[in-house]
Each structure stands twice: as C-alpha cells, then as structure tokens.
Write an enzyme that holds these catalytic residues in place. Structure first.
Site, PDB file in Angstrom:
ATOM      1  N   ASN A 229      88.956  16.943  79.613  1.00  0.00           N
ATOM      2  CA  ASN A 229      90.258  17.276  80.173  1.00  0.00           C
ATOM      3  C   ASN A 229      90.282  16.970  81.665  1.00  0.00           C
ATOM      4  O   ASN A 229      89.290  17.133  82.368  1.00  0.00           O
ATOM      5  CB  ASN A 229      90.659  18.726  79.867  1.00  0.00           C
TER       6      ASN A 229
ATOM      7  N   ASN B 159      95.691  18.383  86.914  1.00  0.00           N
ATOM      8  CA  ASN B 159      96.414  17.940  88.090  1.00  0.00           C
ATOM      9  C   ASN B 159      97.184  19.140  88.622  1.00  0.00           C
ATOM     10  O   ASN B 159      97.618  19.985  87.842  1.00  0.00           O
ATOM     11  CB  ASN B 159      97.366  16.809  87.682  1.00  0.00           C
ATOM     12  N   ALA B 160      97.371  19.216  89.931  1.00  0.00           N
ATOM     13  CA  ALA B 160      98.125  20.332  90.515  1.00  0.00           C
ATOM     14  C   ALA B 160      99.521  20.418  89.908  1.00  0.00           C
ATOM     15  O   ALA B 160     100.086  21.499  89.782  1.00  0.00           O
ATOM     16  CB  ALA B 160      98.212  20.188  92.034  1.00  0.00           C
TER      17      ALA B 160
ATOM     18  N   TYR C 218     100.808  20.510  86.730  1.00  0.00           N
ATOM     19  CA  TYR C 218     100.222  20.708  85.402  1.00  0.00           C
ATOM     20  C   TYR C 218     100.612  19.700  84.328  1.00  0.00           C
ATOM     21  O   TYR C 218      99.748  19.215  83.613  1.00  0.00           O
ATOM     22  CB  TYR C 218     100.524  22.131  84.913  1.00  0.00           C
TER      23      TYR C 218
ATOM     24  N   CYS D 167      94.561  16.469  78.129  1.00  0.00           N
ATOM     25  CA  CYS D 167      93.502  17.139  77.374  1.00  0.00           C
ATOM     26  C   CYS D 167      92.396  16.157  76.995  1.00  0.00           C
ATOM     27  O   CYS D 167      92.613  14.946  76.920  1.00  0.00           O
ATOM     28  CB  CYS D 167      94.080  17.736  76.105  1.00  0.00           C
TER      29      CYS D 167
ATOM     30  N   GLU E 140      90.935  15.702  74.077  1.00  0.00           N
ATOM     31  CA  GLU E 140      91.164  15.028  72.809  1.00  0.00           C
ATOM     32  C   GLU E 140      92.061  13.810  72.988  1.00  0.00           C
ATOM     33  O   GLU E 140      91.786  12.742  72.452  1.00  0.00           O
ATOM     34  CB  GLU E 140      91.811  15.991  71.795  1.00  0.00           C
TER      35      GLU E 140
ATOM     36  N   CYS F  73      97.812  17.803  71.267  1.00  0.00           N
ATOM     37  CA  CYS F  73      96.674  17.018  70.768  1.00  0.00           C
ATOM     38  C   CYS F  73      96.739  16.879  69.248  1.00  0.00           C
ATOM     39  O   CYS F  73      96.419  15.824  68.705  1.00  0.00           O
ATOM     40  CB  CYS F  73      95.356  17.643  71.205  1.00  0.00           C
TER      41      CYS F  73
END
Length: 160
Positions: free
Chosen positions: A62, A65-66, A68, A73, A75, A115
């Site tokens: 994963n 990043n700030a 979100y 992820c 996967e 995912c």
C-alpha cells in the site's frame, strides 16, 4: 417474492506452517512487500504477492498520500502491475498480509471493497478464478478459491 441464499465457503488454516510450501513462499513474498509499504497516515501496512501462470511473482504494497483518495492498496498495486507488465498471463494465486504498526494484528484481513472489485475484474477478464490467501501479521490464514466467495454479486462488463 423469492429468497436467494448466498453461501461462502472458506478454508481457515491455524497458521502459515499448515499451508503448502508454494503458498508459504508466496506469503513470504507478500510479507517482504509489506515492508515496502508507505503508510505514514494509517499506520497500517499491507503486502500482496500474485503468482502468474508464467511462474512470475508480482508484488505490491500500500502507498498512501496526504490526499487519502490518491493512495493505492497493496492488492491493486500488485494486480495493476501484473496486468500492465504481463497482460496475457493469468493470475493464479494472491497472498495478502496486513497489519497495524500500532498493535498486533492477529486476525485475517481480507481485501477492501475496492480491491475486491479490481480482483473480480481480472477474474472476469481471464475467465478463471484467482485463489486468495489472507492473514494478519501472524495467526490464522484464510483461503478462498475465488474472489466470488468474498464478493458474490459482482458488477462487471456484462451490465454495461
């Protein structure tokens, strides 16, 4: 009205040592990928490893990043890389290891909804199931012979 019953059958192993050797190796690769996670915000690291039918193993972790929604992820990192680098290879098996950096994670952690949708897309694309194995840092390992067990009512190209 008609009722529809949906059942899921999963296998649960007490620990990684109960798995076949090839799956133990795939889980080890997922664990190594987890160590490359960039998760300064959630403090939750995930690693994934995918075995392809050409015997290549693709991994992902994963990446946060700030902002979100801009993260990705483990996967999906792995599955999209596999799709980009080996577009004609079938994805046979995926191993996932997840855990908190703040406290022990002992229960199996399945893929999130996004995912699951991405994995289902590749099952449909290749017309073959992807065997999934997932766990926390230690403890039980869950096996599903297809993503369809975790997301039985998929949204796919047939409805477009």
């Amino acid at each position: 009205m008609k009722e529809v019953k949906i059942e899921t059958i999963l296998q649960v192993f007490d620990n990684i040592n109960e798995l076949p050797k090839d799956i133990q190796d795939l889980m080890r690769r997922a664990s190594e990928a987890r160590s490359n996670a960039y998760s300064p915000y959630s403090k939750f690291s995930v690693g994934a490893a995918i075995l392809l039918d050409n015997q290549e193993v693709v991994t992902g972790s994963n990446q946060e990043n700030a902002s979100y929604p801009s993260g990705l992820c483990a996967e999906r990192t792995a599955i999209y890389y596999a799709g980009a680098q080996y577009p004609n290879a079938k994805m046979l098996k995926m191993a996932i290891i997840a855990g908190s950096q703040s406290h022990p994670t002992l229960t199996p952690i399945p893929p999130c909804g996004a995912c699951r949708q991405a994995i289902s897309e590749y099952e449909v694309k290749q017309d073959a199931p992807i065997e999934l194995y997932f766990m926390g840092e230690t403890g039980k390992v869950v096996r599903s012979n297809s993503l369809a067990n975790l997301l039985p009512l998929i949204f796919d190209k047939s409805v477009l």
